[in-house]
Design a protein around this motif. Structure first.
Motif, short mmCIF file in Angstrom:
data_model
loop_
_atom_site.label_atom_id
_atom_site.label_comp_id
_atom_site.label_asym_id
_atom_site.label_seq_id
_atom_site.Cartn_x
_atom_site.Cartn_y
_atom_site.Cartn_z
N ASP A 194 0.80 -1.22 0.00
CA ASP A 194 0.00 0.00 0.00
C ASP A 194 0.84 1.27 0.00
N GLN A 195 2.11 1.14 0.27
CA GLN A 195 2.95 2.34 0.35
C GLN A 195 3.56 2.71 -1.00
N ARG A 196 3.31 1.90 -2.01
CA ARG A 196 3.85 2.21 -3.33
C ARG A 196 2.98 3.29 -3.99
N GLN A 197 3.65 4.19 -4.65
CA GLN A 197 2.94 5.29 -5.30
C GLN A 197 2.42 4.84 -6.65
N TRP A 198 1.14 5.04 -6.91
CA TRP A 198 0.58 4.66 -8.19
C TRP A 198 0.85 5.73 -9.25
N SER A 199 1.05 5.30 -10.48
CA SER A 199 1.05 6.27 -11.58
C SER A 199 -0.40 6.65 -11.87
N ILE A 200 -0.57 7.70 -12.65
CA ILE A 200 -1.94 8.11 -12.98
C ILE A 200 -2.63 7.04 -13.83
N ALA A 201 -1.86 6.39 -14.68
CA ALA A 201 -2.45 5.31 -15.47
C ALA A 201 -2.95 4.19 -14.56
#
Lengths: 336, 708
Positions: free
Chosen positions: B306-313
């Motif tokens: 859950d701590q990983r940053q998502w890209s906008i895609a």
């Protein structure tokens, strides 16, 4: 020791761990949780206080905890020892506590050792990152502390007598990081509106590396320069002396006898206390009272968690709970 | 068990414990620990009540529960486990809410004392009133992280829970949420509102779009906006969000394009919003950026999933997936009951995914820092971290207080604070010097409780009075209201008796400046005399609160004329806190506002009266334990159930024309937020309320206000 070992094997938390430990990771961070799950703890003395420490440490998610106790579960233990079932009276306390302790958190290895601490060689303590000793005599405490020091093991001691209790820490030379929060004033005067210049504050958190050097237990036993309201220190000395002499703590059946008062008189006389601690001697000091085990055991466990995670300043070095005022005070004793 | 072995406890205490009957309200973090202490000490007759069920995230501290208990009643399982510790105790459990009429004064009177182990303010307020009405001692407790507090509440002897003003819920102005977000939290609040618009209980105060009733008309929306800016447009629009989504079959692409392209284009057309702000950048569904700032796609970042940053895609695909499963769930529920809806829950995978994805997409559009799912969950769910050790320590003190109450030594039950670090006296557990005396002006525990209520009698409806003032602000459960001296019943708690009054304006019932209302809550055994003061509603709704409440009418006098010297001065160390806290809300408002004059005027209006400030300072200087001794109150546990029930309905019927005039509001708000946060004895209702998870730690300033 601890640090090298952990840096050597960085394993990410599983999803199950992340879910279970969610609320505490949000408080102390992922790094602390990873250090906790690598820590090996030895807990000596599974009385009511020990049960509280065990519960908190197991819930926190350490790698392993070993219960070392050669005593049998007694009726008196049941005043606060919630890990051992009533029908186990007469059985070994550590063994009697195993099942419920394990249920608290199946991810922690809980082991039992029913030998006497006196039969353990110094090398035995090397197997652990942290040793926490309860219900030990002064002689035993000094010796375990020495063995831990020699091997770079973090040493803790703590006890509860009735409604009174203490915790102690000798962490040798302890390195940790601490968050320092500073508030910085920002002047943001906006062009053309000097009258409306706003004063803003920004809090900046920086992580600072620190180190504290602790002293062993025996150096705090003969202190003359106590801080104000340090009276419970004398009570601690009386009760440790009593245990050393009698081989057990004051019994409820002895409530109205003079055996405790005799021990108190020695200390009152030595430190010329007059009637200063009489009210403390009259407190309930027999067996262990559950809410006080929760308080002192809670403080003890939090100190162990803090030490293992090497985050925030540990209490240096004595914590005393005053049952009369409900003050919980940290005393820094035995410093040269 | 201590009390069953002679000599362990002194005889008086032993007998008192054996004879006592106690109630524990809440079986969460503190409740589990309290129950363990009680059964081990040898209490013989315990009742425990909790309406909640067990969640996995409870298991790290609520140690009476284990994995196999997830989903079961907390009260029932707590009883079951505690009985294993001590089979000789009688424990009665209730899987129920303490605020229902089953638990009236006669229920409370059964006990020698009550111990609160709650996680929300509404229930605390209620139990406070029930214990005052029953004249039963109450031990109130709470933890947050490493800190905690225990206090005695006893009628006539101590402060009650409502003697001090608690910090109001964090609020964010509607225009900031809908038009000009500048911080991650604004986007998160917007995303939660969007969830309710699409799947939850529709709340007119949670509108998410700038305008455009009809997505088909999106092309011309910009022009429309410029022409009709001052008109009220929200009413039409808010009905359509869900209707439109449903008619499009919750098509992810269509929804995305409306929310993150068309609506943004519309906002852009309101060009005076963007003169001094970075304008938002609309996104196109088929062309979402897939890079994450500062991260290479191939490296695996350490940390929790859950701590990983998502890209906008990625946000886009999470958006689509979560909509798919949420709309399916909604459809299934509505098949059984057409009026059913979803309730946002931070622990529901899809609901949380949806909010995290939407918040991040919106943040990207407005150039705001994105957050990972872990952090968004904290903010959206108002999670106050909770740990076993703090709860154990606090529960220990609760039961020691119980001993003293049983020995009738109430004066010894001084408030105790657990600190995260020792204070200057090296105290980790810090008791107060004496029990805090009651506030003589308290509108709950004073002998004849009364308040002055300033509102616009020509605008407010009876229903608004009931919902926003009596229930939400004054925490009544089922109020009855009469006009004093006339015998006219305005509101009745009996169903159907006064429904006809709901939509009527107060003035139409003869309520005007100087009218005295008698408000009663039968269950709480609580009567309040309310003096009405006419206060004209602001020209633009949303600029100032709909109503003000004060125990002292002086506090309600208009303060526009106050000169600037009475403002809290930042050169004063104590008062600096006001501004310091406020920065949390305003710091990123870096763009200079065009109407700063308005801002400063606004600021004066809501500045805490100088006497309150002085009072506070005196307190701090006189009580011996300086401010740093007094940390927090409220609770640990983080369960949202009751919050949502509470937060959905009250404003439902209020039909506020406040959705227009975005720009003006946007500029006044930052300062307003800041001051209202600290304003004593006032409240405000016209801004969007960000549900605070009911787990609001009380800032020291508020707590201490009346400690002298």
């Amino acid at each position: 020791m601890m640090t090298e070992e952990m840096d050597g094997n960085i394993i990410e938390l599983t999803d199950a761990e992340a879910e279970l430990y969610d609320r505490q990771i949000r408080l102390w961070g992922l790094e602390s949780q990873k250090r906790l799950r690598a820590a090996k703890i030895l807990l000596i003395g599974l009385n009511g206080f020990g049960a509280e420490v065990a519960k908190n440490i197991i819930l926190a998610g350490v790698k392993s905890i070993t219960f070392l106790d050669n005593r049998e579960l007694s009726q008196l233990d049941l005043c606060a020892q919630f890990l051992a079932p009533k029908n186990a009276i007469g059985k070994n306390r550590a063994e009697a506590s195993l099942e419920r302790a394990q249920t608290l958190n199946p991810m922690v290895e809980v082991a039992v050792d029913t030998e006497s601490v006196d039969d353990k060689p110094d090398k035995f303590f090397e197997n652990f990152d942290v040793v926490c000793a309860s219900e030990c005599s002064l002689t035993q405490l000094k010796r375990i502390n020495r063995a831990c020091r020699k091997n770079g093991v973090k040493f803790f001691a703590g006890d509860v007598w009735g409604t009174f209790g203490y915790t102690f820490a000798d962490l040798g030379k302890h390195d940790f990081v601490e968050d320092v929060v500073q508030s910085k004033k920002i002047q943001s005067s906006e062009a053309g509106e000097p009258a409306l210049a706003k004063v803003k504050f920004e809090t900046i958190t920086t992580t600072v590396k620190k180190s504290i050097t602790f002293v062993p237990f025996e150096t705090i036993l003969d202190t003359c320069d106590l801080p104000r309201d340090g009276e419970p220190y004398y009570l601690l000395k009386i009760l440790l002396n009593y245990r050393e002499k009698h081989g057990h703590d004051p019994l409820p059946s002895e409530r109205d006898t003079d055996s405790l008062k005799k021990e108190a008189a020695v200390i009152i006389d030595k430190y010329k206390l007059g009637d200063k601690i009489d009210h403390l001697i009259c407190e309930n000091l027999y067996a262990q009272i559950s809410p006080v085990c929760a308080i002192v055991g809670g403080v003890m466990a939090q100190e162990i968690i803090k030490t293992v995670s090497q985050k925030q300043s540990p209490h240096n070095n004595l914590f005393l709970f005053n049952p009369d005022t409900m003050c919980g005070k940290i005393l820094c004793l035995g410093q040269k | 068990m201590a009390a069953s072995i002679s000599g362990v406890l002194d005889t008086d205490l032993q007998n008192a414990v054996l004879r006592s009957k106690v109630l524990v309200v809440g079986a969460g973090g503190i409740g589990c620990e309290v129950l363990k202490n009680l059964v081990m000490t040898g209490f013989t007759d315990i009742e425990i009540i909790d309406l909640d069920t067990i969640d996995v995230s409870n298991l790290n501290r609520q140690f009476l529960f284990h994995k196999q208990h997830v989903g079961k009643s907390k009260a029932a399982v707590a009883r079951e486990t505690a009985l294993k510790f001590n089979p000789d105790v009688k424990i009665t459990h209730y899987h129920d809410s303490i605020t229902t009429s089953d638990y009236g004064v006669s229920f409370f009177k059964k006990f020698n004392l009550v111990m609160n182990a709650l996680d929300n303010r509404a229930a605390r307020n209620h139990v406070n009133r029930m214990c005052l009405a029953s004249d039963i001692p109450l031990i109130e407790s709470g933890t947050a992280g490493y800190e905690g507090q225990v206090e005695l509440i006893k009628k006539g002897l101590s402060q009650c829970y409502e003697c001090t003003t608690k910090a109001p819920q964090k609020t964010y102005p509607g225009c900031t949420i809908r038009n000009t977000p500048s911080e991650p939290i604004h986007c998160i609040v917007w995303a939660k509102h969007l969830f309710n618009q699409l799947f939850g209980e529709e709340d007119p105060d949670q509108d998410v779009s700038p305008d455009t009733a009809d997505p088909e008309a999106a092309d011309t929306a910009g022009e429309g906006a410029l022409q009709t800016e001052s008109n009220d447009k929200g009413n039409v629009d808010r009905v359509s969000t869900r209707t439109w989504a449903q008619s499009s079959g919750y098509d992810a692409e269509k929804l995305f394009m409306k929310l993150f392209h068309d609506d943004i284009m519309y906002l852009l057309s309101m060009d005076n919003l963007w003169k001094k702000r970075r304008p938002p950048v609309p996104l196109i569904w088929t062309d979402l950026p897939d890079g994450v700032a500062g991260c290479s796609k191939d490296t695996v970042e350490p940390g929790l999933r859950d701590q990983r940053q998502w890209s906008i895609a990625e946000c886009g695909s999470v958006f689509a997936q979560s909509i798919k499963s949420l709309s399916k769930e909604l459809a299934e529920r509505q098949k059984k009951c057409p009026s059913d809806h979803l309730i946002w829950d931070k622990d529901d995978q899809s609901a949380m995914d949806f909010v995290a994805a939407c918040a991040n997409i919106r943040a990207y559009i407005f150039g705001i820092a994105q957050k990972n799912r872990f952090d968004i969950k904290s903010m959206a769910g108002n999670i106050i971290p909770a740990i076993a050790t703090t709860n154990a320590i606090i529960a220990g003190i609760v039961v020691l207080h119980a001993f003293r109450i049983l020995l009738d030594n109430l004066k010894a039950c001084r408030s105790v604070y657990l600190r995260s670090k020792p204070n200057h006296k090296n105290l980790l557990l810090v008791p107060e010097k004496s029990v805090n005396p009651p506030n003589p002006l308290c509108y709950v525990c004073a002998p004849t409780p009364q308040v002055t209520l300033a509102l616009d009698t020509t605008k407010m409806t009876v229903k608004e009075l009931e919902e926003t003032v009596l229930k939400t602000r004054l925490n009544m459960i089922a109020p009855d209201v009469m006009i004093d001296g006339k015998g006219i019943v305005v509101i009745s708690s009996e169903e159907g008796e006064t429904e006809a009054n709901n939509g009527r304006i107060l003035e139409q019932l003869g309520i005007r400046d100087g009218t005295i209302l008698k408000a009663d809550d039968f269950l709480q055994n609580y009567s309040l005399t309310i003096t009405i003061v006419q206060r004209e509603a602001p020209a633009v709704k949303g600029q100032t609160p709909d109503f003000l409440i004060a125990a002292d009418p002086e506090d309600l006098k208009p303060k526009e004329e106050d000169d600037g010297s009475k403002e809290p001065s930042t050169s004063n160390g104590k008062v600096e806190k006001f501004d310091q806290d406020a920065v949390v809300l305003v710091e990123t408002e870096v763009t200079p506002q065009s109407s700063d004059a308005d801002v400063s005027k606004k600021r004066k209006t809501v500045t805490p009266p100088p006497d309150v400030v002085n009072k506070k300072q005196r307190t701090e200087n006189s009580n011996g334990y300086e401010d740093d001794d007094i940390c927090i109150i409220e609770d640990s546990d983080s369960d949202m159930q009751c919050i949502y029930q509470k937060s959905v309905s009250p404003t439902k019927h209020t039909n506020k024309p406040s959705e227009t005039k975005y720009e003006t509001e946007a500029q006044v708000i930052p300062n307003k937020c800041m001051l209202q946060k600290h304003k004593p004895l006032l409240d405000e209702e016209c801004l969007i309320v960000y549900d605070e998870g009911d787990e609001t730690p009380i800032p020291p300033t508020v707590k201490q206000q009346r400690a002298e």
